[in-house]
Motif scaffolding. Structure first.
Motif, PDB file in Angstrom:
ATOM      1  N   ARG A  29       7.556  20.132 -27.394  1.00 28.45           N
ATOM      2  CA  ARG A  29       7.169  18.644 -27.590  1.00 28.45           C
ATOM      3  C   ARG A  29       8.040  17.846 -26.502  1.00 28.45           C
ATOM      4  O   ARG A  29       7.264  16.849 -26.034  1.00 28.45           O
ATOM      5  CB  ARG A  29       7.726  18.324 -28.924  1.00 28.45           C
ATOM      6  N   LYS A  32       5.870  18.237 -23.588  1.00 29.06           N
ATOM      7  CA  LYS A  32       4.625  17.358 -23.556  1.00 29.06           C
ATOM      8  C   LYS A  32       4.763  16.051 -23.558  1.00 29.06           C
ATOM      9  O   LYS A  32       4.158  15.314 -22.846  1.00 29.06           O
ATOM     10  CB  LYS A  32       3.988  17.673 -24.911  1.00 29.06           C
ATOM     11  N   ARG A  33       5.860  15.141 -23.817  1.00 29.36           N
ATOM     12  CA  ARG A  33       6.100  13.975 -23.555  1.00 29.36           C
ATOM     13  C   ARG A  33       6.443  13.638 -21.972  1.00 29.36           C
ATOM     14  O   ARG A  33       6.055  12.520 -21.730  1.00 29.36           O
ATOM     15  CB  ARG A  33       7.414  13.523 -24.443  1.00 29.36           C
ATOM     16  N   GLU A  36       3.116  13.514 -20.400  1.00 29.49           N
ATOM     17  CA  GLU A  36       2.591  12.396 -20.706  1.00 29.49           C
ATOM     18  C   GLU A  36       3.038  11.263 -19.694  1.00 29.49           C
ATOM     19  O   GLU A  36       2.370  10.437 -19.355  1.00 29.49           O
ATOM     20  CB  GLU A  36       2.752  11.900 -22.066  1.00 29.49           C
ATOM     21  N   GLU A  53      -1.530  20.256 -20.736  1.00 32.63           N
ATOM     22  CA  GLU A  53      -1.529  19.439 -21.789  1.00 32.63           C
ATOM     23  C   GLU A  53      -2.138  20.280 -22.950  1.00 32.63           C
ATOM     24  O   GLU A  53      -1.313  20.620 -23.961  1.00 32.63           O
ATOM     25  CB  GLU A  53      -1.986  18.213 -21.735  1.00 32.63           C
ATOM     26  N   ASN A  54      -3.339  20.850 -22.644  1.00 35.52           N
ATOM     27  CA  ASN A  54      -3.764  21.705 -23.734  1.00 35.52           C
ATOM     28  C   ASN A  54      -3.012  23.092 -23.831  1.00 35.52           C
ATOM     29  O   ASN A  54      -3.046  23.528 -25.155  1.00 35.52           O
ATOM     30  CB  ASN A  54      -5.448  22.028 -23.177  1.00 35.52           C
ATOM     31  N   LEU A  56       0.342  23.287 -23.729  1.00 33.59           N
ATOM     32  CA  LEU A  56       1.218  23.003 -24.372  1.00 33.59           C
ATOM     33  C   LEU A  56       0.900  23.059 -25.973  1.00 33.59           C
ATOM     34  O   LEU A  56       1.658  23.393 -26.963  1.00 33.59           O
ATOM     35  CB  LEU A  56       2.123  21.542 -23.997  1.00 33.59           C
ATOM     36  N   GLU A  57      -0.159  22.123 -26.200  1.00 33.31           N
ATOM     37  CA  GLU A  57      -0.758  21.969 -27.525  1.00 33.31           C
ATOM     38  C   GLU A  57      -0.904  23.214 -28.223  1.00 33.31           C
ATOM     39  O   GLU A  57      -0.665  23.505 -29.583  1.00 33.31           O
ATOM     40  CB  GLU A  57      -1.945  20.846 -27.679  1.00 33.31           C
TER      41      GLU A  57
END
Length: 85
Positions: A29, A32-33, A36, A53-54, A56-57
């Protein structure tokens, strides 16, 4: 702008596989931040950023479900496993 690079985030993604579930989710997480925050950085390829990003999710979902995959439910979901019904 952040000091974190895309390579740093990729390293975090790889390292998270060796962590306990809670620690891994926290690390992912945070990564991910940080990713972003790179959204407005013109030096970062937008397609690469979106793909990361994909990933990581997806990894966050995998880690959250890790316990289910290690149980009999996971074996039933993966019939190639020895414990599959």
């Amino acid at each position: 702008m952040t000091d974190t690079t895309v390579e740093d985030i990729e390293h975090t993604l790889d390292r998270a596989t060796d962590l306990e579930a809670d620690a891994a989710v926290d690390e992912l997480r945070t990564a991910k931040r940080e990713l972003e925050a790179l959204e407005t950085d013109p030096s970062v390829d937008d397609d690469r950023r979106k793909a990361l990003e994909n990933r990581l999710e997806q990894r966050i979902r995998e880690v959250k479900n890790r316990d289910a995959y290690d149980s009999e439910l996971g074996a039933a979901m993966n019939p190639k496993d020895e414990d599959a019904p």
